[in-house]
Design an enzyme around this catalytic site. Structure first.
Site, PDB file in Angstrom:
ATOM      1  N   TYR A 121     -16.594 -55.189 -34.445  1.00 29.03           N
ATOM      2  CA  TYR A 121     -15.412 -54.393 -34.076  1.00 29.03           C
ATOM      3  C   TYR A 121     -15.813 -52.989 -33.582  1.00 29.03           C
ATOM      4  CZ  TYR A 121     -11.046 -51.807 -35.114  1.00 29.03           C
ATOM      5  OH  TYR A 121      -9.940 -51.000 -35.074  1.00 29.03           O
ATOM      6  N   ASP A 136     -27.426 -59.225 -32.837  1.00 30.24           N
ATOM      7  CA  ASP A 136     -26.311 -59.682 -33.671  1.00 30.24           C
ATOM      8  C   ASP A 136     -26.649 -61.067 -34.205  1.00 30.24           C
ATOM      9  OD1 ASP A 136     -23.136 -58.491 -33.593  1.00 30.24           O
ATOM     10  OD2 ASP A 136     -23.457 -60.482 -34.460  1.00 30.24           O
ATOM     11  N   SER A 168     -19.810 -44.852 -44.692  1.00 29.39           N
ATOM     12  CA  SER A 168     -18.388 -45.025 -44.986  1.00 29.39           C
ATOM     13  C   SER A 168     -17.908 -43.987 -45.992  1.00 29.39           C
ATOM     14  CB  SER A 168     -18.228 -46.427 -45.569  1.00 29.39           C
ATOM     15  OG  SER A 168     -17.019 -46.539 -46.255  1.00 29.39           O
ATOM     16  N   TYR A 200     -20.024 -52.693 -52.021  1.00 24.24           N
ATOM     17  CA  TYR A 200     -20.102 -52.321 -50.601  1.00 24.24           C
ATOM     18  C   TYR A 200     -20.418 -50.821 -50.465  1.00 24.24           C
ATOM     19  CZ  TYR A 200     -18.425 -50.808 -46.039  1.00 24.24           C
ATOM     20  OH  TYR A 200     -18.330 -50.214 -44.817  1.00 24.24           O
ATOM     21  N   LYS A 258     -23.932 -48.611 -49.124  1.00 29.51           N
ATOM     22  CA  LYS A 258     -23.917 -47.524 -48.122  1.00 29.51           C
ATOM     23  C   LYS A 258     -24.591 -46.276 -48.690  1.00 29.51           C
ATOM     24  CE  LYS A 258     -21.727 -49.625 -44.780  1.00 29.51           C
ATOM     25  NZ  LYS A 258     -22.405 -49.927 -43.516  1.00 29.51           N
ATOM     26  N   ASP A 298      -7.387 -48.637 -55.807  1.00 20.11           N
ATOM     27  CA  ASP A 298      -6.839 -47.774 -54.759  1.00 20.11           C
ATOM     28  C   ASP A 298      -6.799 -46.314 -55.214  1.00 20.11           C
ATOM     29  OD1 ASP A 298      -6.354 -49.058 -52.421  1.00 20.11           O
ATOM     30  OD2 ASP A 298      -4.299 -49.656 -52.885  1.00 20.11           O
TER      31      ASP A 298
HETATM   32  N1  UDP Z   1      -2.057 -51.592 -48.307  1.00 17.32           N
HETATM   33  C1  UDP Z   1      -0.804 -52.103 -48.610  1.00 17.32           C
HETATM   34  N2  UDP Z   1      -0.580 -53.432 -48.379  1.00 17.32           N
HETATM   35  C2  UDP Z   1      -1.536 -54.258 -47.858  1.00 17.32           C
HETATM   36  C3  UDP Z   1      -2.800 -53.720 -47.548  1.00 17.32           C
HETATM   37  C4  UDP Z   1      -3.029 -52.374 -47.784  1.00 17.32           C
HETATM   38  O1  UDP Z   1       0.084 -51.392 -49.091  1.00 17.32           O
HETATM   39  O2  UDP Z   1      -1.273 -55.460 -47.703  1.00 17.32           O
HETATM   40  C5  UDP Z   1      -2.315 -50.172 -48.556  1.00 17.32           C
HETATM   41  C6  UDP Z   1      -3.459 -49.939 -49.533  1.00 17.32           C
HETATM   42  O3  UDP Z   1      -2.963 -49.944 -50.859  1.00 17.32           O
HETATM   43  C7  UDP Z   1      -3.977 -48.591 -49.093  1.00 17.32           C
HETATM   44  C8  UDP Z   1      -3.666 -48.523 -47.598  1.00 17.32           C
HETATM   45  O4  UDP Z   1      -2.722 -49.564 -47.355  1.00 17.32           O
HETATM   46  O5  UDP Z   1      -3.244 -47.586 -49.715  1.00 17.32           O
HETATM   47  C9  UDP Z   1      -4.890 -48.784 -46.746  1.00 17.32           C
HETATM   48  O6  UDP Z   1      -5.517 -49.956 -47.219  1.00 17.32           O
HETATM   49  P1  UDP Z   1      -6.806 -50.556 -46.521  1.00 17.32           P
HETATM   50  O7  UDP Z   1      -7.241 -51.731 -47.336  1.00 17.32           O
HETATM   51  O8  UDP Z   1      -6.510 -50.780 -45.078  1.00 17.32           O
HETATM   52  O9  UDP Z   1      -7.867 -49.381 -46.587  1.00 17.32           O
HETATM   53  P2  UDP Z   1      -8.591 -48.691 -47.864  1.00 17.32           P
HETATM   54  O10 UDP Z   1      -7.677 -48.795 -49.043  1.00 17.32           O
HETATM   55  O11 UDP Z   1      -9.851 -49.418 -48.061  1.00 17.32           O
HETATM   56  O12 UDP Z   1      -8.779 -47.278 -47.471  1.00 17.32           O
END
Ligand code: UDP
Length: 348
Positions: free
Chosen positions: A12, A32, A137, A161, A165, A308
């Protein structure tokens, strides 16, 4: 013109970065494994660059191989040199990238991400190439409530993960610290890459069960299902989590800017946050998609997702001050381009 080796160049972020390199006439060699990407990506890249930018004289080579295979890597360097195309710089994307999967398959993540980087660094050392831009990341940081994250913020990844990193960054630092070193290294710590090329010709390939917000929204919309919003009781403006979404083309341009910055330097080690510095909530993302798709997106509030954090936003001042780079795309562009790519993909 310089020759750039792009590991994982069909992925991507890798494919968008290849576009930016080709636009600037770099010779590129992509390696790749095709584990997560398909051979079709190479024709998509070539097609896009011809169609959108009218560039027909492309220097692009593709080698299929595993990033852990040092012999394969060594041969790529040697072959390039024998063809008078000595590899000057490496942009290192190759690796596994799912946080969830890394919790279930941790050894595989250590093996591919860290083992692959060690093989790459050995091959680089052997072949006199000491300039690398590494795809790191923001998962390396410990997250703080309502405070932007700077490069000085505490590091404390909470999943395999993110730990791979962090360890790769440490290995790169050790390499840099060796006596008489003249390595040039930048770790780009990405926040939340989203979007697609504005032509709609390349973008993120959907997984069957995506877990990131943007692909989930696309997936659920195409199935006419509701989107789960994980938590509406977070200490944020609307109760949903806030992230720093960065358009993949802006991110690709940050790689080009890093490479151009490094080429002028004698020896340097830097980590840079690549985000917009702007926090966007889950509800703001959903509302923006509703606006651009002209349909009312259905969602429901679900429980908070484990692991989260409420607020993950970059302090990107160091990247802005260091690189000849500034993110240009707003959340509206990110949603528009994702939607455009998704519509085109469904048709084909
Ligand atoms: N999120 C959500 N529903 C989903 C997927 C993600 O509410 O089905 C929320 C998640 O809780 C987070 C935000 O969207 O607060 C971004 O999530 P993502 O997995 O894209 O990125 P990361 O949490 O790894 O930064």
């Amino acid at each position: 013109m310089k020759t750039v080796l792009v590991t994982g160049g069909l992925g991507y972020i890798g494919s968008h970065t290849c576009i930016e390199l080709l636009r600037k006439n770099y010779n590129i060699i992509i390696i790749d494994s095709f584990v997560n990407n398909s051979i079709d990506s190479i024709s998509q890249i070539k097609n896009l660059i011809r169609k959108e930018y009218k560039i027909f004289d492309l220097s692009i080579t593709l080698k299929k191989g595993d990033i852990r295979d040092e012999l394969f890597l060594d041969n790529v360097f040697i072959e390039a040199k024998n063809q008078n195309n000595k590899i000057d710089v490496v942009i290192h994307f190759a690796g596994l990238k799912s946080v969830n999967e890394s919790i279930k398959k941790s050894l595989e993540y250590w093996d591919v991400n860290v083992g692959g980087t060690l093989a790459l660094l050995n091959a680089m050392q052997k072949n006199d190439c000491r300039t690398i831009v590494f795809s790191s990341s923001a998962t390396v940081y410990r997250h703080k409530i309502n405070k932007q994250i700077s490069e000085e913020s505490e590091l404390m990844p909470i999943n395999p993960y993110g730990r791979t990193k962090q360890v790769i960054e440490m290995i790169l630092k050790d390499k840099f610290n060796e006596k008489c070193n003249d390595w040039r290294i930048i770790n780009l710590r990405y926040f939340n890459p989203v979007g697609a090329h504005e032509s709609g010709l390349i973008g993120e390939n959907p997984k069957i069960n995506p877990t990131n917000l943007f692909p989930v929204i696309m997936n659920k919309m195409s199935l006419s299902e509701r989107i789960p919003v994980f938590g509406n009781d977070w200490p944020t403006k609307d109760g949903t989590c806030i992230r720093d979404y960065i358009h993949v083309v802006d991110l690709a341009k940050a790689h080009l800017a890093s490479l151009e910055f490094l080429i002028d330097k004698r020896s340097i080690f830097l980590s840079l946050n690549i985000g917009t510095g702007i926090g966007i909530s889950v509800m703001e993302v959903i509302n923006t998609f509703s606006k651009i798709s002209n349909c009312k997106i259905q969602y429901y509030f679900d429980r908070r997702r484990g692991g989260d954090a409420p607020y993950v936003v970059a302090d990107n001042r160091l990247a802005l001050a260091t690189l000849n780079w500034k993110p240009k795309k707003k959340i509206l562009d990110m949603c528009k381009d994702t939607w455009n790519w998704h519509k085109k993909m469904i048709k084909t």
